[in-house]
Design an enzyme around this catalytic site. Structure first.
Site, PDB file in Angstrom:
ATOM      1  N   ASP A  49       0.886  -1.168   0.000  1.00 26.27           N
ATOM      2  CA  ASP A  49       0.000   0.000   0.000  1.00 26.27           C
ATOM      3  C   ASP A  49       0.921   1.215   0.000  1.00 26.27           C
ATOM      4  O   ASP A  49       1.583   1.493   1.007  1.00 26.27           O
ATOM      5  CB  ASP A  49      -0.894  -0.017   1.242  1.00 26.27           C
ATOM      6  CG  ASP A  49      -1.736   1.250   1.365  1.00 26.27           C
ATOM      7  OD1 ASP A  49      -1.587   2.161   0.524  1.00 26.27           O
ATOM      8  OD2 ASP A  49      -2.542   1.331   2.305  1.00 26.27           O
ATOM      9  N   ASN A 109       3.175   4.660 -10.517  1.00 26.42           N
ATOM     10  CA  ASN A 109       1.877   4.675 -11.187  1.00 26.42           C
ATOM     11  C   ASN A 109       0.670   4.473 -10.268  1.00 26.42           C
ATOM     12  O   ASN A 109      -0.429   4.908 -10.609  1.00 26.42           O
ATOM     13  CB  ASN A 109       1.910   3.566 -12.264  1.00 26.42           C
ATOM     14  CG  ASN A 109       0.541   3.197 -12.774  1.00 26.42           C
ATOM     15  OD1 ASN A 109      -0.039   3.921 -13.582  1.00 26.42           O
ATOM     16  ND2 ASN A 109       0.004   2.072 -12.309  1.00 26.42           N
ATOM     17  N   TYR A 130      -8.491  14.692  -6.322  1.00 24.23           N
ATOM     18  CA  TYR A 130      -7.715  13.974  -7.341  1.00 24.23           C
ATOM     19  C   TYR A 130      -6.881  14.960  -8.147  1.00 24.23           C
ATOM     20  O   TYR A 130      -5.680  14.778  -8.340  1.00 24.23           O
ATOM     21  CB  TYR A 130      -8.676  13.200  -8.249  1.00 24.23           C
ATOM     22  CG  TYR A 130      -7.989  12.400  -9.339  1.00 24.23           C
ATOM     23  CD1 TYR A 130      -7.393  11.182  -9.070  1.00 24.23           C
ATOM     24  CD2 TYR A 130      -7.931  12.879 -10.644  1.00 24.23           C
ATOM     25  CE1 TYR A 130      -6.753  10.451 -10.056  1.00 24.23           C
ATOM     26  CE2 TYR A 130      -7.296  12.158 -11.653  1.00 24.23           C
ATOM     27  CZ  TYR A 130      -6.712  10.946 -11.356  1.00 24.23           C
ATOM     28  OH  TYR A 130      -6.080  10.233 -12.340  1.00 24.23           O
ATOM     29  N   LYS A 143      -2.742  15.286  -8.399  1.00 27.23           N
ATOM     30  CA  LYS A 143      -1.992  15.141  -9.646  1.00 27.23           C
ATOM     31  C   LYS A 143      -1.234  16.434  -9.999  1.00 27.23           C
ATOM     32  O   LYS A 143      -0.155  16.377 -10.596  1.00 27.23           O
ATOM     33  CB  LYS A 143      -2.934  14.729 -10.782  1.00 27.23           C
ATOM     34  CG  LYS A 143      -3.524  13.332 -10.595  1.00 27.23           C
ATOM     35  CD  LYS A 143      -2.430  12.266 -10.567  1.00 27.23           C
ATOM     36  CE  LYS A 143      -2.992  10.858 -10.517  1.00 27.23           C
ATOM     37  NZ  LYS A 143      -1.944   9.817 -10.536  1.00 27.23           N
ATOM     38  N   THR A 157      -9.707   2.109 -18.537  1.00 30.63           N
ATOM     39  CA  THR A 157      -9.231   1.142 -17.544  1.00 30.63           C
ATOM     40  C   THR A 157     -10.341   0.958 -16.518  1.00 30.63           C
ATOM     41  O   THR A 157     -11.390   1.627 -16.585  1.00 30.63           O
ATOM     42  CB  THR A 157      -7.986   1.652 -16.807  1.00 30.63           C
ATOM     43  OG1 THR A 157      -8.359   2.827 -16.083  1.00 30.63           O
ATOM     44  CG2 THR A 157      -6.855   2.000 -17.758  1.00 30.63           C
TER      45      THR A 157
HETATM   46  P1  NAD Z   1      -6.548   1.172 -12.194  1.00 28.64           P
HETATM   47  O1  NAD Z   1      -7.531   1.371 -11.099  1.00 28.64           O
HETATM   48  O2  NAD Z   1      -6.925   0.315 -13.360  1.00 28.64           O
HETATM   49  O3  NAD Z   1      -5.188   0.609 -11.608  1.00 28.64           O
HETATM   50  C1  NAD Z   1      -4.613   1.165 -10.452  1.00 28.64           C
HETATM   51  C2  NAD Z   1      -3.756   0.107  -9.781  1.00 28.64           C
HETATM   52  O4  NAD Z   1      -3.197   0.693  -8.604  1.00 28.64           O
HETATM   53  C3  NAD Z   1      -4.572  -1.105  -9.332  1.00 28.64           C
HETATM   54  O5  NAD Z   1      -3.881  -2.294  -9.624  1.00 28.64           O
HETATM   55  C4  NAD Z   1      -4.694  -0.908  -7.822  1.00 28.64           C
HETATM   56  O6  NAD Z   1      -4.826  -2.117  -7.107  1.00 28.64           O
HETATM   57  C5  NAD Z   1      -3.393  -0.195  -7.511  1.00 28.64           C
HETATM   58  N1  NAD Z   1      -3.472   0.582  -6.274  1.00 28.64           N
HETATM   59  C6  NAD Z   1      -4.495   1.362  -5.855  1.00 28.64           C
HETATM   60  N2  NAD Z   1      -4.199   1.884  -4.660  1.00 28.64           N
HETATM   61  C7  NAD Z   1      -2.972   1.441  -4.322  1.00 28.64           C
HETATM   62  C8  NAD Z   1      -2.138   1.639  -3.201  1.00 28.64           C
HETATM   63  N3  NAD Z   1      -2.530   2.375  -2.135  1.00 28.64           N
HETATM   64  N4  NAD Z   1      -0.923   1.025  -3.178  1.00 28.64           N
HETATM   65  C9  NAD Z   1      -0.523   0.245  -4.216  1.00 28.64           C
HETATM   66  N5  NAD Z   1      -1.297   0.007  -5.290  1.00 28.64           N
HETATM   67  C10 NAD Z   1      -2.502   0.598  -5.353  1.00 28.64           C
HETATM   68  O7  NAD Z   1      -6.155   2.638 -12.661  1.00 28.64           O
HETATM   69  P2  NAD Z   1      -5.432   3.167 -13.972  1.00 28.64           P
HETATM   70  O8  NAD Z   1      -6.459   3.825 -14.788  1.00 28.64           O
HETATM   71  O9  NAD Z   1      -4.580   2.133 -14.571  1.00 28.64           O
HETATM   72  O10 NAD Z   1      -4.543   4.304 -13.329  1.00 28.64           O
HETATM   73  C11 NAD Z   1      -3.157   4.184 -13.133  1.00 28.64           C
HETATM   74  C12 NAD Z   1      -2.585   5.562 -12.898  1.00 28.64           C
HETATM   75  O11 NAD Z   1      -2.868   6.387 -14.026  1.00 28.64           O
HETATM   76  C13 NAD Z   1      -3.149   6.277 -11.693  1.00 28.64           C
HETATM   77  O12 NAD Z   1      -2.127   7.026 -11.060  1.00 28.64           O
HETATM   78  C14 NAD Z   1      -4.170   7.211 -12.294  1.00 28.64           C
HETATM   79  O13 NAD Z   1      -4.428   8.328 -11.493  1.00 28.64           O
HETATM   80  C15 NAD Z   1      -3.490   7.572 -13.601  1.00 28.64           C
HETATM   81  N6  NAD Z   1      -4.417   8.069 -14.631  1.00 28.64           N
HETATM   82  C16 NAD Z   1      -5.371   7.269 -15.155  1.00 28.64           C
HETATM   83  C17 NAD Z   1      -6.217   7.797 -16.124  1.00 28.64           C
HETATM   84  C18 NAD Z   1      -7.295   6.997 -16.780  1.00 28.64           C
HETATM   85  O14 NAD Z   1      -8.065   7.572 -17.559  1.00 28.64           O
HETATM   86  N7  NAD Z   1      -7.392   5.705 -16.555  1.00 28.64           N
HETATM   87  C19 NAD Z   1      -6.079   9.112 -16.514  1.00 28.64           C
HETATM   88  C20 NAD Z   1      -5.101   9.891 -15.941  1.00 28.64           C
HETATM   89  C21 NAD Z   1      -4.260   9.360 -14.993  1.00 28.64           C
END
Ligand code: NAD
Length: 460
Positions: A55, A82, A156, A160, A191
């Site tokens: 975590d 990430n 959020y 960021k 995602t």
């Molecule tokens: P996702 O929810 O599919 O994956 C996130 C992963 O992080 C999951 O495997 C989850 O178990 C893990 N996670 C969550 N909390 C955690 C913690 N406290 N410690 C360790 N692991 C943890 O999300 P995603 O869409 O793949 O997002 C990944 C990154 O990209 C994030 O930082 C998100 O903010 C960023 N992001 C995503 C998008 C989008 O549109 N999907 C857009 C901009 C930024």
């Protein structure tokens, strides 16, 4: 072989990154709060890859995770920082419990900062994996939400935006140690995270796509390609930079729907060797791009005039990319006046882009890269004329991206500092791997544009 740590690597963008690095021959460690998913994901990549439950909001995690990587592999070459969560409540600031805000910041910002610091400490003690490679690379996952506010996603966005500011500081502070730190800002990527927002009625997919010039959400694999690029030698010279990969969503400023198809429907480039044209190949940056594109295996043609671009496309039956380098030399010249800089830089790039744009719109694919100087983004690295022309050229790329995205044509600007070779970055940005990068102005300037200094003239 590099050792790559991906936090939040069990799902979405992180999992795509893990697959991309593994496919590139790197060894991957996945750290994720979902231990079961992380373990099975890592196992599916092969026995050399591993997982650790983590975590990232827990203050003890960074040391434990980096310790695990070092114990297993003796080094860490790349941290894909990430792991992230969204604000679950969908509440406005007046109603949001402090605890919810704390959790968001704890995972998305404080956790990332701890991981980056622990990774840096480990990287400082190692030699680069190959001669000329960085001592280590950190890619912090930011978001388009850092740039534009979205109501009910206040915490959020704040987390960021903090990641972005943190990246700038880490980038300039750690570059001298050979540690490269940059950020990626994904737009809307399909995602679990975005699917959850859709399920809760907080994101309307068709409305969202109507505001994205490329007309679609991005794919996790496209973010993984961008991260892989930031961790590659081709990104040398990017220091504390932000790479936006959002289909030109954040570049778009009009009030009507964005993806207007002004040519053919978007389609993938056909099989075969891509054809790339460099306009302004007589400049230092243009010549570097010629070399970079050739090294990437493209058929590369130097175009002295816009007519040469049309002739090349005619001869080869396709035009995959245009590097628009005209006027990219001489932006620092004291003797140039503004009309002269506009004519040599903006107007020359305008004329080349017109010809290439017509061809690419008719094809339904293609990419343009406007090369300009670091002066597009920062004061103190060029006189007024060079700065103004560079800024105009950079924004011109964003306008093209917004006009042409509906036909699948991508356009970006690269703001390059003196002495930096943009060839590898050009090869990436013009390739299908950069399929969701459009409308971006990318600083490749050794950190000049992100470093605020009282003495800008101190830069060589
Ligand atoms: P996702 O929810 O599919 O994956 C996130 C992963 O992080 C999951 O495997 C989850 O178990 C893990 N996670 C969550 N909390 C955690 C913690 N406290 N410690 C360790 N692991 C943890 O999300 P995603 O869409 O793949 O997002 C990944 C990154 O990209 C994030 O930082 C998100 O903010 C960023 N992001 C995503 C998008 C989008 O549109 N999907 C857009 C901009 C930024």
């Amino acid at each position: 072989m590099r050792v790559v740590l991906v936090t939040g690597g069990a799902s979405g963008i992180g999992w795509a990154c893990a697959r991309r690095f593994a496919a590139g021959g790197d060894v991957v460690v996945i750290a994720d709060i979902d231990a079961a998913a992380a373990t099975s994901r890592a196992a599916s990549l092969g026995p050399q890859h591993a997982a650790i439950a983590a975590d990232v909001a827990d203050p003890a995690t960074a040391a434990a995770v980096i310790g695990f990587v070092l114990a297993r592999h003796g080094r860490i070459d790349v941290l894909v920082n990430n792991a992230g969560i969204i604000d679950s409540g969908g509440t406005q600031i007046t109603d949001q419990p402090l605890e919810a805000l704390r959790r968001l910041l704890g995972v998305n910002l404080i956790g990332m900062e701890r991981l980056a610091s622990a990774a840096r400490a480990a990287m400082l003690g190692q030699t680069p994996v190959t001669a000329g490679a960085p001592r280590g690379v950190i890619v912090n996952m930011a978001s388009g939400a850092a740039l534009r506010a979205i109501p009910l996603r206040n915490g959020y966005s704040a987390s960021k935006a903090g990641v972005l500011a943190m990246t700038r500081v880490q980038g300039v502070a750690w570059a001298a140690d050979g540690i490269w730190v940059n950020a990626l800002a994904p737009g809307y990527i399909r995602t679990d995270l975005v699917d959850e927002l859709i399920r809760r009625g907080r994101v309307d997919p068709s409305l969202t796509e109507s505001r994205i010039p490329l007309g679609r959400m991005g794919r996790p694999e496209e973010m993984a390609e961008a991260v892989f690029f930031l961790a590659s030698p081709a990104a040398r010279g990017m220091v504390g930079s932000l790479l936006i990969a959002d289909g030109a969503g954040s570049a778009y400023g009009a009030s009507d729907a964005a993806p207007v198809q002004r040519g053919a429907a978007p389609r993938a480039a056909p099989e075969g060797t891509p054809v790339m044209v460099v306009s302004g190949a007589d400049t230092a940056m243009g010549a570097a791009c010629l070399r970079g594109l050739a090294a990437a295996g493209a058929t590369v043609i130097a175009a002295a005039t816009p007519a040469d671009i049309a002739a090349a496309a005619q001869r080869h039956g396709r035009l995959d990319g245009l590097v628009n380098a005209a006027g990219s030399d001489g932006l620092d010249a004291d003797d140039a006046d503004l009309p002269q800089q506009i004519a040599q830089h903006l107007e020359a790039q305008f004329l080349a882009a017109q010809v290439a744009g017509r061809i690419m719109l008719a094809q339904g694919f293609g990419a343009v890269l406007n090369l300009t100087g670091a002066a597009a983004l920062a004061a103190g690295v060029a006189p007024v004329a060079g700065s103004a022309a560079a800024g105009a050229v950079a924004m011109f790329a964003r306008s093209m991206a917004c006009e042409w995205g509906g036909s699948g044509v991508r356009v970006n600007a690269l703001a390059v500092g003196a002495g930096i070779d943009p060839g590898g970055a050009a090869a990436f940005l013009l390739s299908p791997a950069a399929g969701y990068v459009s409308g971006s102005i990318i600083a490749m300037d050794g950190g000049r544009s992100v470093l605020s200094s009282k003495e800008p003239q101190a830069w060589p």
